[in-house]
Scaffold this active site. Sequence first.
Site, PDB file in Angstrom:
ATOM      1  N   HIS A   6       0.844  -1.125   0.074  1.00  0.00           N
ATOM      2  CA  HIS A   6       0.022  -0.086  -0.095  1.00  0.00           C
ATOM      3  C   HIS A   6       0.848   1.336  -0.172  1.00  0.00           C
ATOM      4  O   HIS A   6       1.871   1.176   0.512  1.00  0.00           O
ATOM      5  CB  HIS A   6      -0.970  -0.025   1.276  1.00  0.00           C
ATOM      6  CG  HIS A   6      -2.199   0.932   1.269  1.00  0.00           C
ATOM      7  ND1 HIS A   6      -1.897   2.217   1.468  1.00  0.00           N
ATOM      8  CD2 HIS A   6      -3.212   0.622   0.947  1.00  0.00           C
ATOM      9  CE1 HIS A   6      -3.024   2.885   1.187  1.00  0.00           C
ATOM     10  NE2 HIS A   6      -3.809   2.017   0.818  1.00  0.00           N
ATOM     11  N   GLU A  53       0.576   4.012   1.413  1.00  0.00           N
ATOM     12  CA  GLU A  53       0.771   4.770   2.691  1.00  0.00           C
ATOM     13  C   GLU A  53       1.836   4.171   3.184  1.00  0.00           C
ATOM     14  O   GLU A  53       2.943   4.684   3.883  1.00  0.00           O
ATOM     15  CB  GLU A  53      -0.560   4.720   3.438  1.00  0.00           C
ATOM     16  CG  GLU A  53      -0.506   5.331   4.862  1.00  0.00           C
ATOM     17  CD  GLU A  53      -1.235   4.962   5.951  1.00  0.00           C
ATOM     18  OE1 GLU A  53      -2.461   4.962   5.457  1.00  0.00           O
ATOM     19  OE2 GLU A  53      -0.978   4.946   6.851  1.00  0.00           O
ATOM     20  N   SER A 104      -9.314   0.513  -2.397  1.00  0.00           N
ATOM     21  CA  SER A 104      -9.193   1.183  -1.083  1.00  0.00           C
ATOM     22  C   SER A 104      -9.416   0.219  -0.076  1.00  0.00           C
ATOM     23  O   SER A 104     -10.080  -0.655   0.154  1.00  0.00           O
ATOM     24  CB  SER A 104     -10.834   1.756  -0.939  1.00  0.00           C
ATOM     25  OG  SER A 104     -11.056   2.032   0.222  1.00  0.00           O
ATOM     26  N   SER A 122     -13.258   7.007   1.398  1.00  0.00           N
ATOM     27  CA  SER A 122     -12.933   7.841   0.095  1.00  0.00           C
ATOM     28  C   SER A 122     -14.148   7.754  -0.810  1.00  0.00           C
ATOM     29  O   SER A 122     -14.188   8.229  -2.042  1.00  0.00           O
ATOM     30  CB  SER A 122     -11.675   7.308  -0.787  1.00  0.00           C
ATOM     31  OG  SER A 122     -11.450   6.043  -0.665  1.00  0.00           O
TER      32      SER A 122
END
Length: 288
Positions: free
Chosen positions: A119, A121, A212, A256
Amino acid sequence: MEIILADVRGFCGGVKRAVKMAFDNAAKGVYSYGDLVHNEFVVKELEKKGVLTIDDTNIENSKVIIRSHGVHKKILDKLEEKNNEIINCVCPKVEKVYNIVDNFYKKGYNIVIIGNNKHPEVIGINSRCNDSATIISNLEDIKIPEGKTLIVSQTTNNVDFFEKAINIIKDISKDEVLVYNTICNATFKRQESIRNLSKKVDAVIVLGGKKSSNTKKLAEIAKLNCKNVFLIQSINDIDLNIFKKFNKIGITAGASTPESVIKEAVCRMENFDKGEMMEAIDNSFKRI
Ligand code: F3S
């Protein structure tokens, strides 16, 4: 058919902020490094305003939006070296994790990140300790280096998974283990909300982007209590006839997912339900 919305759902504060900043700056010649948020409706709307999504650092002398879940530090450095103006839409809660990691790495701690190693992040957080972190994505074979350790989490992690991983690490570690639970409150509240709702309904619709992470976690949690969980980007992606056999349907949405996508889902489900009722009344008249 009863439709029940999760009381906490959809856009979180960080995404709202990023979307507002991006739209405020949207114009032709503005770029977004990667998808601003993991939702294709938002990305398409930005594209309509002229914002192009890029996945390399070749761009020069332009405005570049940095997405809400962040990027590897080297990408930021390269974009700045090429004289680009950075519109930093990284969520302040993700920035907070960067600061914790940076601070403890400099103090000599080993860094452990509990989250998905692919991911963006997590890749961004890892870059704040020179890509040296141990990343724990599953509970099997957890190994950590010797020495004092600092643990943080991907902000959208599943709370149960994080706690299980912490307990295993504490059991196997002989040295100091410092834990910062960096799962963001917005994630926690959305997970709590679907945990409760999924116990009361026959089916759950989770609305969110395919990429997501937090949306997938909502679906995983719902599945613990409900057999019929449908993870879709939009209500138009599913044949509503599937829902005929259910009495109570819960709806939630990832952090999101825009409110418009949720409203559309509720509206279509309600209209579908009314259509069904009308059909049933028609049929009973025919029988009389
Ligand atoms: Fe930020 Fe939490 Fe949302 S980290 S982007 S407020 S899910």
